[in-house]
Design a protein around this motif. Structure first.
Motif, short mmCIF file in Angstrom:
data_model
loop_
_atom_site.label_atom_id
_atom_site.label_comp_id
_atom_site.label_asym_id
_atom_site.label_seq_id
_atom_site.Cartn_x
_atom_site.Cartn_y
_atom_site.Cartn_z
N ASN A 85 0.66 -1.16 -0.09
CA ASN A 85 -0.01 0.09 -0.02
C ASN A 85 0.78 1.26 0.08
O ASN A 85 0.74 2.11 0.58
CB ASN A 85 -1.00 0.02 0.88
N ASP B 228 3.04 4.62 -1.09
CA ASP B 228 2.61 5.82 -1.85
C ASP B 228 3.30 5.96 -3.21
O ASP B 228 2.96 6.81 -3.99
CB ASP B 228 3.12 7.20 -0.84
N ASP B 229 4.25 5.08 -3.16
CA ASP B 229 4.99 5.08 -4.54
C ASP B 229 4.29 4.36 -5.78
O ASP B 229 4.74 4.16 -6.79
CB ASP B 229 6.46 4.26 -4.35
N LEU C 237 0.75 3.82 -7.89
CA LEU C 237 -0.52 4.15 -8.43
C LEU C 237 -1.20 3.05 -8.91
O LEU C 237 -1.07 2.53 -9.98
CB LEU C 237 -0.13 5.24 -9.34
N ARG D 38 -9.22 5.93 -2.38
CA ARG D 38 -7.83 5.57 -2.34
C ARG D 38 -7.38 6.53 -3.38
O ARG D 38 -7.94 6.87 -4.30
CB ARG D 38 -7.30 4.20 -2.67
N ASP D 39 -6.10 6.69 -3.34
CA ASP D 39 -5.56 7.51 -4.50
C ASP D 39 -5.27 6.58 -5.67
O ASP D 39 -4.11 6.20 -5.73
CB ASP D 39 -4.06 8.02 -4.10
N ALA D 40 -6.17 6.29 -6.53
CA ALA D 40 -6.19 5.25 -7.42
C ALA D 40 -6.91 5.81 -8.63
O ALA D 40 -7.83 6.86 -8.47
CB ALA D 40 -7.02 3.93 -7.08
N VAL D 41 -6.78 5.20 -9.68
CA VAL D 41 -7.15 5.51 -11.10
C VAL D 41 -8.02 4.31 -11.26
O VAL D 41 -7.48 3.31 -11.56
CB VAL D 41 -6.31 5.99 -12.11
N SER D 42 -9.31 4.44 -11.59
CA SER D 42 -10.17 3.46 -12.23
C SER D 42 -11.15 4.01 -13.44
O SER D 42 -11.39 5.08 -13.53
CB SER D 42 -11.18 2.80 -11.29
N THR E 216 -13.47 6.28 -11.71
CA THR E 216 -12.90 7.94 -11.84
C THR E 216 -13.00 8.21 -13.31
O THR E 216 -13.09 9.46 -13.20
CB THR E 216 -11.52 8.21 -11.04
N CYS F 73 5.25 9.37 -15.91
CA CYS F 73 6.10 8.56 -14.99
C CYS F 73 7.46 8.55 -15.40
O CYS F 73 8.47 8.38 -14.58
CB CYS F 73 5.59 7.16 -14.96
#
Length: 91
Positions: free
Chosen positions: A22, A24-25, A27, A47-51, A69, A89
């Motif tokens: 989990n 922070d590095d 995504l 969460r700090d996620a992209v869906s 998202t 990235c």
């Protein structure tokens, strides 16, 4: 396609995040194309996620509402999205 695994998609997503610490590095990015992916979208919510839901506006498998998202129309847009994500990235 249905997963042949006994784990649900949401459990699989959470398990992978746990394996990665989990951090922070990391995504989390999940791309799905029908209603069976909503559980994974919900698991990533908050969460700090992209869906990403991939479905044209008139797709019969597209949920009326989604926890994703972002939405994209087709595979070509997914390719552009992944290329842009990878480029961001670099460096």
């Amino acid at each position: 396609k249905r997963s042949s695994s006994r784990r649900t998609r949401s459990a699989q997503v959470l398990y992978l995040l746990e394996l990665l610490g989990n951090s922070d590095d990391v995504l989390p990015v999940y791309v799905g194309d029908d209603t069976t992916d909503e559980a994974a979208f919900r698991a990533l919510a908050g969460r700090d996620a992209v869906s990403v839901l991939v479905a044209p506006a008139d797709a019969s498998e597209r949920p009326a509402a989604t926890h994703a998202t972002h939405t994209l129309r087709d595979v070509a847009e997914v390719q552009l999205f992944i290329e842009a994500l990878a480029a961001s990235c670099d460096g």
